[in-house]
Design a protein around this motif. Structure first.
Motif, PDB file in Angstrom:
ATOM      1  N   TYR A 219       0.813  -1.216   0.000  1.00  0.00           N
ATOM      2  CA  TYR A 219       0.000   0.000   0.000  1.00  0.00           C
ATOM      3  C   TYR A 219       0.853   1.276   0.000  1.00  0.00           C
ATOM      4  O   TYR A 219       0.306   2.377   0.048  1.00  0.00           O
ATOM      5  CB  TYR A 219      -0.917   0.022   1.220  1.00  0.00           C
ATOM      6  CG  TYR A 219      -1.806  -1.194   1.340  1.00  0.00           C
ATOM      7  CD1 TYR A 219      -2.850  -1.412   0.442  1.00  0.00           C
ATOM      8  CD2 TYR A 219      -1.591  -2.137   2.339  1.00  0.00           C
ATOM      9  CE1 TYR A 219      -3.665  -2.529   0.540  1.00  0.00           C
ATOM     10  CE2 TYR A 219      -2.397  -3.257   2.453  1.00  0.00           C
ATOM     11  CZ  TYR A 219      -3.433  -3.453   1.554  1.00  0.00           C
ATOM     12  OH  TYR A 219      -4.229  -4.563   1.659  1.00  0.00           O
TER      13      TYR A 219
ATOM     14  N   SER B  53       2.631   2.867  -2.239  1.00  0.00           N
ATOM     15  CA  SER B  53       2.456   3.817  -3.346  1.00  0.00           C
ATOM     16  C   SER B  53       1.222   4.682  -3.130  1.00  0.00           C
ATOM     17  O   SER B  53       1.262   5.911  -3.295  1.00  0.00           O
ATOM     18  CB  SER B  53       2.340   3.070  -4.677  1.00  0.00           C
ATOM     19  OG  SER B  53       3.535   2.381  -4.969  1.00  0.00           O
ATOM     20  N   LYS B  54       0.116   4.033  -2.765  1.00  0.00           N
ATOM     21  CA  LYS B  54      -1.122   4.782  -2.510  1.00  0.00           C
ATOM     22  C   LYS B  54      -0.945   5.724  -1.318  1.00  0.00           C
ATOM     23  O   LYS B  54      -1.413   6.864  -1.334  1.00  0.00           O
ATOM     24  CB  LYS B  54      -2.283   3.816  -2.258  1.00  0.00           C
ATOM     25  CG  LYS B  54      -2.664   2.949  -3.459  1.00  0.00           C
ATOM     26  CD  LYS B  54      -3.826   2.048  -3.130  1.00  0.00           C
ATOM     27  CE  LYS B  54      -4.260   1.228  -4.344  1.00  0.00           C
ATOM     28  NZ  LYS B  54      -3.197   0.323  -4.819  1.00  0.00           N
TER      29      LYS B  54
ATOM     30  N   VAL C  35       0.996   8.854  -2.273  1.00  0.00           N
ATOM     31  CA  VAL C  35       0.150   9.843  -2.949  1.00  0.00           C
ATOM     32  C   VAL C  35      -0.623  10.663  -1.917  1.00  0.00           C
ATOM     33  O   VAL C  35      -0.677  11.901  -1.980  1.00  0.00           O
ATOM     34  CB  VAL C  35      -0.834   9.166  -3.921  1.00  0.00           C
ATOM     35  CG1 VAL C  35      -1.779  10.203  -4.528  1.00  0.00           C
ATOM     36  CG2 VAL C  35      -0.080   8.434  -5.018  1.00  0.00           C
TER      37      VAL C  35
ATOM     38  N   ILE D 208       1.747  11.290  -9.715  1.00  0.00           N
ATOM     39  CA  ILE D 208       1.926  10.009  -9.031  1.00  0.00           C
ATOM     40  C   ILE D 208       0.593   9.275  -8.930  1.00  0.00           C
ATOM     41  O   ILE D 208       0.517   8.055  -9.138  1.00  0.00           O
ATOM     42  CB  ILE D 208       2.529  10.222  -7.630  1.00  0.00           C
ATOM     43  CG1 ILE D 208       3.938  10.814  -7.735  1.00  0.00           C
ATOM     44  CG2 ILE D 208       2.581   8.901  -6.864  1.00  0.00           C
ATOM     45  CD1 ILE D 208       4.567  11.134  -6.390  1.00  0.00           C
ATOM     46  N   GLY D 209      -0.476  10.016  -8.630  1.00  0.00           N
ATOM     47  CA  GLY D 209      -1.799   9.405  -8.529  1.00  0.00           C
ATOM     48  C   GLY D 209      -2.258   8.810  -9.847  1.00  0.00           C
ATOM     49  O   GLY D 209      -2.782   7.683  -9.888  1.00  0.00           O
TER      50      GLY D 209
ATOM     51  N   GLU E  19      -0.367   5.670 -10.619  1.00  0.00           N
ATOM     52  CA  GLU E  19      -0.853   4.581  -9.766  1.00  0.00           C
ATOM     53  C   GLU E  19      -2.161   4.007 -10.312  1.00  0.00           C
ATOM     54  O   GLU E  19      -2.382   2.793 -10.277  1.00  0.00           O
ATOM     55  CB  GLU E  19      -1.074   5.119  -8.341  1.00  0.00           C
ATOM     56  CG  GLU E  19      -1.582   4.102  -7.342  1.00  0.00           C
ATOM     57  CD  GLU E  19      -0.575   3.030  -7.006  1.00  0.00           C
ATOM     58  OE1 GLU E  19      -1.000   1.963  -6.518  1.00  0.00           O
ATOM     59  OE2 GLU E  19       0.635   3.251  -7.242  1.00  0.00           O
TER      60      GLU E  19
ATOM     61  N   ASN F 261       1.219  -2.179 -11.151  1.00  0.00           N
ATOM     62  CA  ASN F 261       2.407  -2.195 -10.286  1.00  0.00           C
ATOM     63  C   ASN F 261       3.210  -0.910 -10.446  1.00  0.00           C
ATOM     64  O   ASN F 261       2.695   0.165 -10.271  1.00  0.00           O
ATOM     65  CB  ASN F 261       3.250  -3.437 -10.560  1.00  0.00           C
ATOM     66  CG  ASN F 261       2.625  -4.681  -9.953  1.00  0.00           C
ATOM     67  OD1 ASN F 261       1.628  -4.618  -9.244  1.00  0.00           O
ATOM     68  ND2 ASN F 261       3.209  -5.835 -10.230  1.00  0.00           N
ATOM     69  N   SER F 262       4.496  -1.042 -10.813  1.00  0.00           N
ATOM     70  CA  SER F 262       5.361   0.139 -10.916  1.00  0.00           C
ATOM     71  C   SER F 262       5.681   0.501 -12.358  1.00  0.00           C
ATOM     72  O   SER F 262       6.644   1.238 -12.622  1.00  0.00           O
ATOM     73  CB  SER F 262       6.675  -0.114 -10.151  1.00  0.00           C
ATOM     74  OG  SER F 262       6.433  -0.402  -8.792  1.00  0.00           O
TER      75      SER F 262
ATOM     76  N   GLU G 298       6.197   4.281 -13.333  1.00  0.00           N
ATOM     77  CA  GLU G 298       7.084   5.137 -12.543  1.00  0.00           C
ATOM     78  C   GLU G 298       8.008   5.977 -13.414  1.00  0.00           C
ATOM     79  O   GLU G 298       8.481   7.027 -12.976  1.00  0.00           O
ATOM     80  CB  GLU G 298       7.908   4.291 -11.569  1.00  0.00           C
ATOM     81  CG  GLU G 298       7.091   3.779 -10.380  1.00  0.00           C
ATOM     82  CD  GLU G 298       7.956   3.106  -9.327  1.00  0.00           C
ATOM     83  OE1 GLU G 298       9.104   2.731  -9.652  1.00  0.00           O
ATOM     84  OE2 GLU G 298       7.479   2.954  -8.196  1.00  0.00           O
TER      85      GLU G 298
END
Length: 382
Positions: free
Chosen positions: A156, A158-159, A162, A212-213, A216, A221-222, A225
């Motif tokens: 979690y 990454s979320k 944000v 970033i949001g 996501e 996944n990533s 990025e």
């Protein structure tokens, strides 16, 4: 092994990393870091560089030569919001913000928690990279002595990042709006460099949280990025341009015996413009603004070119622009140092309130004009 990926994003991000490192050394130099704003800007750039470096390695595939670095900057992302906030507060209050460590508690906690993953064997790191960037590829068999995510919170992060950045974007916006309201300024048309810097900082942080949001939401996944790192690189380039544009190197008068040979100004014009400059200095006090430039002065005179303004200062007042600024700033500093109600102010605060962004440059200018250091001058008034 997966092939190395070299594309426009790889090159763009790598150049951004290089520029960010250069800028961080500039802001963290001995002279510049004395101003809290510069200090936190330099630290923010180092944090951004760290995040961008990991994304570059993971996206390009060079991470396979340094698998121990997989996800090493995960906790550093939690520094971005607080560092922006520290920049805003130090620019508004002219001093280091209070309760710094309270804002960094989440970063401290997650940095410690991340050790559960960072101490895992190479196979775990490889699988984490493949799962993030090549989800359809085969995994390596792995054996671990302990869980790399005992509380189950890493998926979690990454979320949460944000939300964390968004929270600080709102906090920075709130502090900035209070200043604009107090000064009676328009957020979209600020009249001073400081207010413009505050506005641009808030907009940049808000943009980062949005990018970033979106990455996501839109990417698995990533895999998105690289877009975040590309946007960060773009922000670094914009900051570089701003630093270059405001650099005194491009505002130097230089030496030329016939500098104003082609000027159409006569002696009456020069005298009249010199009076206008003095009136502006004594009524609006623009010299108290950090990084106030000859360009800004000519704009305030309305209808005067930079060349004409420079000529009026040199021939009408017998000094160059920087000497003019120093003379008014030192006079202002002397008033503050003489004022018995201002004895609680430190020399650094006197410098900032007089338009200087570092104590060392203030001390040098003060001694040149008065023959004393600021401390000696203050002591002589007792």
């Amino acid at each position: 092994m997966h092939p190395i990926r070299i594309d426009i994003f790889t090159v763009f991000i790598l150049l951004g990393i290089t520029q960010a490192v250069f800028l961080s050394f500039f802001f963290l130099s001995k002279k510049n870091r004395q101003h809290p704003y510069n200090l936190y800007q330099g630290l923010l750039l180092l944090a951004i560089t760290t995040v961008m470096l990991e994304i570059f390695l993971m996206y390009s595939g060079y991470i396979k030569y340094a698998l121990h670095l997989v996800d090493f900057s995960e906790s550093v992302s939690l520094l971005l919001g607080p560092m922006f906030y520290f920049m805003v507060k130090s620019l508004i209050d002219k001093k280091k913000p209070r309760h710094i460590h309270r804002h960094l508690l989440i970063f401290y906690f997650y940095s410690a928690y991340l050790l559960f993953f960072l101490l895992q064997p190479i196979e775990v790191k490889y699988n984490a990279w493949v799962n993030a960037y090549h989800p359809n590829a085969l995994m390596l068999p792995e054996e671990t002595m302990f869980s790399d995510n005992p509380l189950g919170i890493r998926q979690y992060i990454s979320k949460f990042t944000v939300l964390h950045i968004t929270f600080y974007a709102i906090l920075c916006a709130w502090e900035t709006i209070k200043v604009f309201t107090r000064e009676g300024e328009s957020f979209w048309k600020p009249s001073t460099a400081v207010l413009k810097t505050l506005r641009n900082g808030v907009l940049t942080l808000a943009s980062i949280s949005i990018v970033i949001g979106l990455a996501e939401i839109l990417y698995f996944n990533s895999t998105g990025e690289h877009l975040i790192a590309a946007f960060a690189s773009l922000s670094v380039y914009a900051l570089s341009f701003s630093v270059i544009r405001n650099s005194m190197v491009f505002n130097q008068a230089g030496f030329s015996g016939n500098k104003y040979k082609s000027s159409n100004l006569n002696s009456e014009d020069i005298t009249s413009m010199a009076r206008k400059i003095i009136d502006l200095m004594e009524t609006e006090h623009p010299y108290l603004k950090e990084n106030y430039s000859l360009t800004q002065l000519s704009q305030q005179l309305k209808g005067s070119s930079i060349h004409a303004t420079s000529q009026a200062i040199n021939e009408g007042l017998g000094m160059n622009f920087y000497e003019l600024m120093a003379s008014y700033r030192i006079k202002h500093a002397q008033k503050l140092l003489k004022d018995p109600h201002m004895t609680h102010l430190k020399i650094e605060e006197i410098a900032w309130q007089s338009g200087y962004n570092s104590k060392s440059s203030f001390n040098t200018a003060f001694r040149k004009h008065t023959g004393f250091t600021p401390s000696q001058f203050r002591a002589s008034q007792v």
